[in-house]
Design an enzyme around this catalytic site. Structure first.
Site, PDB file in Angstrom:
ATOM      1  N   ARG A 239     119.893  99.606  16.907  1.00  0.00           N
ATOM      2  CA  ARG A 239     118.714  99.973  17.669  1.00  0.00           C
ATOM      3  C   ARG A 239     118.474 101.469  17.487  1.00  0.00           C
ATOM      4  O   ARG A 239     119.422 102.266  17.492  1.00  0.00           O
ATOM      5  CB  ARG A 239     118.894  99.657  19.164  1.00  0.00           C
ATOM      6  CG  ARG A 239     118.642  98.190  19.527  1.00  0.00           C
ATOM      7  CD  ARG A 239     117.167  97.865  19.355  1.00  0.00           C
ATOM      8  NE  ARG A 239     116.791  96.522  19.756  1.00  0.00           N
ATOM      9  CZ  ARG A 239     116.653  95.498  18.928  1.00  0.00           C
ATOM     10  NH1 ARG A 239     116.925  95.653  17.648  1.00  0.00           N
ATOM     11  NH2 ARG A 239     116.250  94.322  19.357  1.00  0.00           N
ATOM     12  N   GLU A 268     108.425 102.796  16.907  1.00  0.00           N
ATOM     13  CA  GLU A 268     108.195 102.051  15.678  1.00  0.00           C
ATOM     14  C   GLU A 268     106.745 101.602  15.555  1.00  0.00           C
ATOM     15  O   GLU A 268     106.203 101.037  16.509  1.00  0.00           O
ATOM     16  CB  GLU A 268     109.144 100.854  15.618  1.00  0.00           C
ATOM     17  CG  GLU A 268     110.603 101.305  15.572  1.00  0.00           C
ATOM     18  CD  GLU A 268     111.572 100.188  15.219  1.00  0.00           C
ATOM     19  OE1 GLU A 268     111.209  99.004  15.337  1.00  0.00           O
ATOM     20  OE2 GLU A 268     112.702 100.516  14.822  1.00  0.00           O
ATOM     21  N   HIS A 287     112.754  98.970   9.334  1.00  0.00           N
ATOM     22  CA  HIS A 287     113.210  97.966  10.304  1.00  0.00           C
ATOM     23  C   HIS A 287     113.058  96.558   9.732  1.00  0.00           C
ATOM     24  O   HIS A 287     112.475  95.669  10.348  1.00  0.00           O
ATOM     25  CB  HIS A 287     112.461  98.084  11.644  1.00  0.00           C
ATOM     26  CG  HIS A 287     113.190  97.384  12.767  1.00  0.00           C
ATOM     27  ND1 HIS A 287     112.998  97.683  14.087  1.00  0.00           N
ATOM     28  CD2 HIS A 287     114.115  96.374  12.760  1.00  0.00           C
ATOM     29  CE1 HIS A 287     113.760  96.906  14.857  1.00  0.00           C
ATOM     30  NE2 HIS A 287     114.450  96.106  14.053  1.00  0.00           N
TER      31      HIS A 287
END
Length: 322
Positions: A239, A268, A287
């Site tokens: 994370r 993000e 990601h």
């Protein structure tokens, strides 16, 4: 019964629509990730099951629900869900921690080896040597073999343990930190565990596989980075907020550590002025450690499985706890 999806990452949800129609379930889906609270409340007010990807599940949203009995988080982590607030009103939160274990482990391993072989710098060396018409390997030197180097794994659950198992043949020495690992699991893996400080001070590569909690937020910070060797690389596929990005950028820039490889971010997508952009010896991916076609379909199947369990009066396979 009514199922509502607040936001999703699949190209379409045609398969889900067919499967839920077969079960006689009313199904609605939306893209409300950045929508105002009022719009999210309106879409989910009378849902029995709410499935969320990145929409924040807050006390204000929960207060607008009239009959929700289950929240399903589309993914492994659930830090966008106020689990404690849901617990107070008796709504369980189901999450899916077992759909992309192989994918994330493979991505972490790829990043570890890319750091070790300095692949990003090697590409720059190739391009610059091509433009110059002669080789100049100096920017990429030195490179060391991974045989005999120390890999620190922080968090040895499903993904961390797969990284350990799959890299066992590479000749690494391992330092594994996981205070929540049971004695039985340690015996199964054949490992001993150490504390964070031992990992920070001795590892050549540190790969992070922890959930985001108050304990792990900014675990990698200016202080812990200062404990590391100047040859250490930090790899994060867990994370974003586990790492203080500004402190990491400063540590790389000032050669406190050798470099980093990061797949997850505080915000993000990260903003254009993110401190890690443009730094040498920092590999950044968008990601996507979770992604493979197989895993993408597996999570869809598992979410339908959770709805089937709900219809049958069975508890979720995995329930988040505050």
């Amino acid at each position: 019964m009514k199922v509502v999806i607040t936001d999703y990452i699949e190209p379409n949800l045609d398969w889900e629509a067919v499967e839920l129609a077969r079960r006689g379930v009313e199904f609605h889906y939306h893209q409300l990730k950045f929508a105002p609270l009022a719009d999210i409340v309106a879409a989910t007010r009378d849902a029995d099951v709410v499935i969320v990807n990145m929409v924040p599940v807050t006390p204000d949203l929960i207060a607008g629900w009239e009959r929700c009995k289950l929240v399903i988080r589309h993914g492994v982590g659930y830090d966008n869900v106020d689990v404690a607030a849901l617990e107070r009103v008796g709504i369980p939160v189901c999450y899916i921690p077992d759909y992309c274990v192989e994918e994330v482990a493979e991505h972490a391993i790829a990043l570890i080896l890319a750091c070790a072989r300095r692949l990003l710098t090697s590409q720059h060396v190739l391009e610059e040597s091509s433009a110059r018409g002669r080789w100049d390997f100096n920017p990429v030197i030195p490179i060391y073999r991974v045989l005999g180097k120390t890999l620190g794994i922080i968090g040895c659950g499903r993904i961390g343990s797969r990284v350990y198992q799959r890299l066992a043949s590479f000749g690494f020495n391992f330092l594994i930190c996981d205070p929540y690992l049971t004695a039985e699991r340690k015996r199964e893996l054949g490992i001993e565990v150490v504390n964070h400080e031992t990992v920070f001070r001795n590892a050549d590569f540190i790969t992070l596989h922890t959930p985001l909690t108050s304990e792990t937020r900014h675990m990698i910070n200016a202080g812990t980075l200062a404990e590391m060797k100047p040859t250490t690389y930090v790899i994060n596929t867990s994370r974003g907020p586990v790492v203080d990005a500004a402190a990491l950028a400063e540590a790389v820039r000032n050669h406190v550590i050798a470099g980093a490889a990061i797949d997850v971010y505080d915000r993000e997508p990260p903003p254009p002025d993110h401190p890690l952009f443009g730094l040498p010896n920092v590999i950044l991916t968008p990601h996507l450690a979770w992604y493979a076609e197989e895993g993408g379909w597996r999570i869809r199947e598992l979410i339908i499985l959770e709805i089937d369990r709900f219809l049958a009066g069975l508890p979720p396979r995995f329930v988040a706890k505050s």
